[in-house]
Design a protein around this motif. Structure first.
Motif, PDB file in Angstrom:
ATOM      1  N   LYS A   1     -19.499  -2.318   4.513  1.00  0.00           N
ATOM      2  CA  LYS A   1     -19.699  -0.885   4.213  1.00  0.00           C
ATOM      3  C   LYS A   1     -19.139  -0.014   5.338  1.00  0.00           C
ATOM      4  CE  LYS A   1     -24.126  -1.342   2.979  1.00  0.00           C
ATOM      5  NZ  LYS A   1     -25.513  -0.983   3.127  1.00  0.00           N
ATOM      6  N   GLY A   2     -18.607  -0.673   6.369  1.00  0.00           N
ATOM      7  CA  GLY A   2     -18.049   0.091   7.492  1.00  0.00           C
ATOM      8  C   GLY A   2     -19.096   0.461   8.522  1.00  0.00           C
ATOM      9  N   GLU A   3     -20.269  -0.197   8.459  1.00  0.00           N
ATOM     10  CA  GLU A   3     -21.304   0.081   9.465  1.00  0.00           C
ATOM     11  C   GLU A   3     -21.458  -1.130  10.377  1.00  0.00           C
ATOM     12  OE1 GLU A   3     -24.665   1.078   7.064  1.00  0.00           O
ATOM     13  OE2 GLU A   3     -23.479   2.647   6.086  1.00  0.00           O
ATOM     14  N   ILE A   4     -22.197  -0.954  11.483  1.00  0.00           N
ATOM     15  CA  ILE A   4     -22.419  -2.136  12.315  1.00  0.00           C
ATOM     16  C   ILE A   4     -23.899  -2.307  12.627  1.00  0.00           C
ATOM     17  CG2 ILE A   4     -20.105  -2.206  13.324  1.00  0.00           C
ATOM     18  CD1 ILE A   4     -21.268  -1.134  15.900  1.00  0.00           C
ATOM     19  N   HIS A   5     -24.261  -3.529  12.978  1.00  0.00           N
ATOM     20  CA  HIS A   5     -25.677  -3.854  13.142  1.00  0.00           C
ATOM     21  C   HIS A   5     -26.090  -3.965  14.605  1.00  0.00           C
ATOM     22  CE1 HIS A   5     -23.249  -7.449  13.218  1.00  0.00           C
ATOM     23  NE2 HIS A   5     -24.222  -8.084  13.847  1.00  0.00           N
ATOM     24  N   ILE A   6     -25.164  -3.723  15.544  1.00  0.00           N
ATOM     25  CA  ILE A   6     -25.539  -3.807  16.958  1.00  0.00           C
ATOM     26  C   ILE A   6     -25.023  -2.589  17.705  1.00  0.00           C
ATOM     27  CG2 ILE A   6     -25.807  -6.292  17.335  1.00  0.00           C
ATOM     28  CD1 ILE A   6     -22.952  -6.604  17.830  1.00  0.00           C
ATOM     29  N   HIS A   7     -25.650  -2.319  18.856  1.00  0.00           N
ATOM     30  CA  HIS A   7     -25.199  -1.178  19.649  1.00  0.00           C
ATOM     31  C   HIS A   7     -24.334  -1.679  20.790  1.00  0.00           C
ATOM     32  CE1 HIS A   7     -25.460   2.554  22.009  1.00  0.00           C
ATOM     33  NE2 HIS A   7     -25.567   1.731  23.033  1.00  0.00           N
ATOM     34  N   GLU A   8     -23.116  -1.229  20.825  1.00  0.00           N
ATOM     35  CA  GLU A   8     -22.233  -1.536  21.959  1.00  0.00           C
ATOM     36  C   GLU A   8     -21.225  -0.388  22.002  1.00  0.00           C
ATOM     37  OE1 GLU A   8     -22.136  -3.807  24.367  1.00  0.00           O
ATOM     38  OE2 GLU A   8     -20.194  -3.144  25.110  1.00  0.00           O
ATOM     39  N   PRO A   9     -21.101   0.267  23.162  1.00  0.00           N
ATOM     40  CA  PRO A   9     -20.224   1.433  23.213  1.00  0.00           C
ATOM     41  C   PRO A   9     -18.824   1.136  22.663  1.00  0.00           C
ATOM     42  CG  PRO A   9     -21.438   1.178  25.271  1.00  0.00           C
ATOM     43  CD  PRO A   9     -21.775  -0.008  24.431  1.00  0.00           C
ATOM     44  N   GLY A  10     -18.377   1.980  21.738  1.00  0.00           N
ATOM     45  CA  GLY A  10     -17.016   1.869  21.185  1.00  0.00           C
ATOM     46  C   GLY A  10     -16.866   0.892  20.039  1.00  0.00           C
ATOM     47  N   LEU A  11     -17.903   0.072  19.800  1.00  0.00           N
ATOM     48  CA  LEU A  11     -17.742  -0.999  18.809  1.00  0.00           C
ATOM     49  C   LEU A  11     -17.667  -0.470  17.376  1.00  0.00           C
ATOM     50  CD1 LEU A  11     -17.467  -4.027  18.353  1.00  0.00           C
ATOM     51  CD2 LEU A  11     -19.950  -4.209  18.281  1.00  0.00           C
ATOM     52  N   ARG A  12     -18.467   0.564  17.097  1.00  0.00           N
ATOM     53  CA  ARG A  12     -18.450   1.094  15.730  1.00  0.00           C
ATOM     54  C   ARG A  12     -17.029   1.541  15.365  1.00  0.00           C
ATOM     55  NH1 ARG A  12     -22.189   2.979  12.296  1.00  0.00           N
ATOM     56  NH2 ARG A  12     -23.788   2.589  13.866  1.00  0.00           N
ATOM     57  N   ASP A  13     -16.394   2.315  16.246  1.00  0.00           N
ATOM     58  CA  ASP A  13     -15.039   2.806  15.966  1.00  0.00           C
ATOM     59  C   ASP A  13     -14.058   1.646  15.842  1.00  0.00           C
ATOM     60  OD1 ASP A  13     -16.007   5.293  16.082  1.00  0.00           O
ATOM     61  OD2 ASP A  13     -15.176   5.810  18.052  1.00  0.00           O
ATOM     62  N   ALA A  14     -14.207   0.653  16.726  1.00  0.00           N
ATOM     63  CA  ALA A  14     -13.275  -0.484  16.703  1.00  0.00           C
ATOM     64  C   ALA A  14     -13.384  -1.225  15.365  1.00  0.00           C
ATOM     65  CB  ALA A  14     -13.588  -1.434  17.855  1.00  0.00           C
ATOM     66  N   VAL A  15     -14.622  -1.441  14.899  1.00  0.00           N
ATOM     67  CA  VAL A  15     -14.812  -2.181  13.645  1.00  0.00           C
ATOM     68  C   VAL A  15     -14.324  -1.341  12.464  1.00  0.00           C
ATOM     69  CG1 VAL A  15     -16.539  -3.159  12.082  1.00  0.00           C
ATOM     70  CG2 VAL A  15     -16.696  -3.599  14.536  1.00  0.00           C
ATOM     71  N   THR A  16     -14.676  -0.053  12.460  1.00  0.00           N
ATOM     72  CA  THR A  16     -14.254   0.806  11.349  1.00  0.00           C
ATOM     73  C   THR A  16     -12.732   0.830  11.249  1.00  0.00           C
ATOM     74  OG1 THR A  16     -16.091   2.174  12.036  1.00  0.00           O
ATOM     75  CG2 THR A  16     -14.720   3.069  10.304  1.00  0.00           C
ATOM     76  N   SER A  17     -12.057   0.946  12.388  1.00  0.00           N
ATOM     77  CA  SER A  17     -10.594   1.035  12.275  1.00  0.00           C
ATOM     78  C   SER A  17     -10.002  -0.319  11.893  1.00  0.00           C
ATOM     79  CB  SER A  17      -9.956   1.654  13.526  1.00  0.00           C
ATOM     80  OG  SER A  17      -9.810   0.692  14.511  1.00  0.00           O
ATOM     81  N   ALA A  18     -10.621  -1.423  12.357  1.00  0.00           N
ATOM     82  CA  ALA A  18     -10.125  -2.748  11.960  1.00  0.00           C
ATOM     83  C   ALA A  18     -10.266  -2.936  10.449  1.00  0.00           C
ATOM     84  CB  ALA A  18     -10.881  -3.836  12.708  1.00  0.00           C
ATOM     85  N   ILE A  19     -11.383  -2.467   9.896  1.00  0.00           N
ATOM     86  CA  ILE A  19     -11.588  -2.610   8.452  1.00  0.00           C
ATOM     87  C   ILE A  19     -10.586  -1.734   7.696  1.00  0.00           C
ATOM     88  CG2 ILE A  19     -13.222  -2.118   6.558  1.00  0.00           C
ATOM     89  CD1 ILE A  19     -15.447  -3.129   8.419  1.00  0.00           C
ATOM     90  N   SER A  20     -10.359  -0.518   8.205  1.00  0.00           N
ATOM     91  CA  SER A  20      -9.469   0.393   7.474  1.00  0.00           C
ATOM     92  C   SER A  20      -8.014  -0.093   7.466  1.00  0.00           C
ATOM     93  CB  SER A  20      -9.573   1.817   8.026  1.00  0.00           C
ATOM     94  OG  SER A  20      -9.002   1.826   9.306  1.00  0.00           O
ATOM     95  N   THR A  21      -7.613  -0.888   8.466  1.00  0.00           N
ATOM     96  CA  THR A  21      -6.239  -1.415   8.440  1.00  0.00           C
ATOM     97  C   THR A  21      -6.100  -2.568   7.441  1.00  0.00           C
ATOM     98  OG1 THR A  21      -6.719  -3.050  10.143  1.00  0.00           O
ATOM     99  CG2 THR A  21      -5.815  -0.935  10.904  1.00  0.00           C
ATOM    100  N   GLY A  22      -7.229  -3.059   6.951  1.00  0.00           N
ATOM    101  CA  GLY A  22      -7.190  -4.199   6.029  1.00  0.00           C
ATOM    102  C   GLY A  22      -7.107  -5.532   6.772  1.00  0.00           C
ATOM    103  N   ASN A  23      -7.099  -5.476   8.109  1.00  0.00           N
ATOM    104  CA  ASN A  23      -6.977  -6.718   8.890  1.00  0.00           C
ATOM    105  C   ASN A  23      -8.299  -7.432   9.094  1.00  0.00           C
ATOM    106  OD1 ASN A  23      -4.289  -6.895   9.309  1.00  0.00           O
ATOM    107  ND2 ASN A  23      -4.293  -5.832  11.287  1.00  0.00           N
ATOM    108  N   PHE A  24      -9.412  -6.768   8.819  1.00  0.00           N
ATOM    109  CA  PHE A  24     -10.702  -7.399   9.089  1.00  0.00           C
ATOM    110  C   PHE A  24     -11.592  -7.384   7.851  1.00  0.00           C
ATOM    111  CE2 PHE A  24     -15.146  -6.985  10.819  1.00  0.00           C
ATOM    112  CZ  PHE A  24     -15.253  -8.316  11.181  1.00  0.00           C
ATOM    113  N   LYS A  25     -12.057  -8.576   7.499  1.00  0.00           N
ATOM    114  CA  LYS A  25     -13.011  -8.690   6.390  1.00  0.00           C
ATOM    115  C   LYS A  25     -14.152  -9.575   6.849  1.00  0.00           C
ATOM    116  CE  LYS A  25     -10.037  -8.084   2.362  1.00  0.00           C
ATOM    117  NZ  LYS A  25      -8.745  -7.988   3.092  1.00  0.00           N
ATOM    118  N   ALA A  26     -15.299  -9.444   6.187  1.00  0.00           N
ATOM    119  CA  ALA A  26     -16.434 -10.281   6.573  1.00  0.00           C
ATOM    120  C   ALA A  26     -16.936 -11.039   5.349  1.00  0.00           C
ATOM    121  CB  ALA A  26     -17.539  -9.404   7.145  1.00  0.00           C
TER     122      ALA A  26
END
Ligand code: SAJ
Length: 437
Positions: A44-69
């Motif tokens: 859904k583009g959300e994350i389950h842990i707190h780590e500075p910068g991680l939310r943006d990194a995951v969201t952009s990885a998903i939006s490029t289509g390079n990352f799936k779970a």
């Protein structure tokens, strides 16, 4: 070796940042976790842990289509295992009167087994989870051999520990030196090819068991050094000396770098990893073992200091500031602060805890306050247990208005005593010599 697709198994504090960093460097990444909730959260583009910068990194990885779970691996060029290696619940080892904790390797075993149907000739498998010495050779190799393929001959197998600092994971993943231990030199080389995709720090190749030992040695070194700082804090109290002053003077010596005493050692690394050595060789590890005991006992020393400051704990209201295991993170696992709160309560105090990074944390037996003001308002004493930046900035003139407490117990050298004294507070720091018995 070239990598077009990789599977990262385990999407926790290490697996998720690793997966998103590979994806943002153009690799097609499948992140795998057995927890369906984590998978749907990520998709859904959300994350389950707190780590500075991680939310943006995951969201952009998903939006490029390079990352799936997903919950199951797929065929890939490389498989990275980054699952937890906690302790076994309620089981201990024994050696000549020593009782030690045992590593629970079940997640590593099932992660390795989950790869079996997809493992092909020419693949690379990397174990990243912190593990007892010889895990790659003695545990992983035989599991993967069930595929009919032989590690080091048909596919590459390496151990490469993560060494990043929670709170700075994304930067350290890229910048830190990385050690890659192969079961053969070619496996180490393949591992180097993989991590060269994003690692800017030095990449050092070695054998798998050396790499395992490097990781455990780093965290054990830190644990033993924190233990000596904690032991110094107790000695300082005995001799009426301020340990903080003594450490700062000793550290002027060019070859001395004493760490800081505190409420104990928390987290899921430094308080855990030394036990892997003790379990593997209890007859060779008296120093490592006793350092663990010293650090585990430090919450009791904190409570003694609070008791001394207040005379008695019975019926006293205490505001506990900070429950995280260290500054500026939201991770409350294995936190010594938690332990301090429990012991204070056992000794009859009423504790209200304030953790700005997780105000509504649901911790058994601990009453959380949703705001600092509420935690300190009716307190008899305020105990600071974590050096969060926001605590270091608290203004004594403002706090003096918000609380009736005038006794502060600083376990982490957070506050400048004089500034607080000027507003009517008495500050006790652990190991400051004031609690000389
Ligand atoms: N602590 C003290 N006194 C000090 C320093 C730390 O009491 O002077 C306490 C902290 O408050 C905390 C605990 O020690 O409770 C551990 O904190 P930390 O910042 O030393 O380490 P971690 O557990 O967050 O991360 C460590 C790091 N290892 C080393 O610095 C050798 C990190 O690089 C590893 O990647 C990580 O363990 C891991 O995952 O193994």
């Amino acid at each position: 070796m070239k990598f077009q697709k990789i599977c990262v198994i385990g999407l926790g504090y290490i697996g998720l940042p690793t997966a998103s960093t590979f994806a943002s460097h153009g690799v097609n990444v499948l992140g795998v976790d057995i927890n369906q909730h984590i998978i749907s959260t990520l998709n859904k583009g959300e994350i389950h842990i707190h780590e500075p910068g991680l939310r943006d990194a995951v969201t952009s990885a998903i939006s490029t289509g390079n990352f799936k779970a997903a919950t199951q691996p797929e065929e890939a060029d490389a498989f990275i295992i980054a699952v937890p290696t906690p302790f076994q619940d309620g089981k201990f080892g024994e050696y000549k009167g020593i009782t030690y904790k045992l590593a629970d390797m079940r997640a590593v075993v099932s992660a390795a087994e989950s790869i079996l149907p997809f493992l092909k000739k020419g693949n690379l498998v990397v174990l990243e989870s912190t593990s007892p010495p010889r895990t790659t050779v003695d545990l992983i190799t035989p599991i993967l051999a069930r595929s009919g393929l032989v590690a080091g001959r048909d596919f590459h197998l390496a151990y490469s520990p993560e060494r990043v600092l929670p709170g700075q994971i994304l930067r350290e993943l890229i910048e830190n030196a990385r050690v890659i231990g192969g079961v053969t030199p070619a496996s180490a080389e393949a591992g180097k090819d993989l991590y060269s995709i994003f690692v800017k720090g030095q990449i050092i190749k070695t054998d798998a068991t050396t790499a395992e030992m490097v990781k455990l040695m780093e965290n054990t070194y830190r644990d033993v050094n924190i233990a000596i700082a904690n032991e110094f804090s107790r000695l300082a109290d005995k001799f009426g000396v301020d340990v903080w002053e003594a450490i700062s003077i000793a550290n002027l010596h060019p070859r001395v770098k004493i760490l800081s005493p505190g409420p104990g050692v928390g987290g899921h690394c430094i308080s855990v990893d030394p036990w892997f050595f003790v379990e593997a060789a209890p007859e060779l590890t008296p120093l490592i073992y006793h350092s663990r005991l010293v650090n585990d006992a430090q919450p009791h020393f904190v409570v003694e200091t609070v008791k001394h400051a207040l005379g008695s704990l019975s019926g006293k209201r205490i505001a506990a500031l900070g429950l995280a295991y260290k500054p500026d993170v939201d991770d409350l696992r294995e936190s010594p602060a938690n332990e301090v709160v429990h012991i204070l309560q056992k000794e009859g105090a009423e504790v209200l805890a304030w953790e700005p990074f997780k105000p509504d944390a649901n911790l058994e037996g601990i009453t959380m306050s949703l705001a600092l003001e509420n935690a300190i308002k009716d307190a008899d004493a305020i105990v600071v247990l974590v050096k969060h930046t926001e605590f270091t900035k608290l203004d004594p003139s403002v706090i003096a208005q918000q609380t009736k407490a005038r006794t502060l117990i600083d376990t982490v050298n957070c506050w400048e005593s004089e500034a607080w004294k000027a507003h009517g507070f008495t500050v006790y720091r652990i190991g400051d010599g004031k609690t000389k018995s």
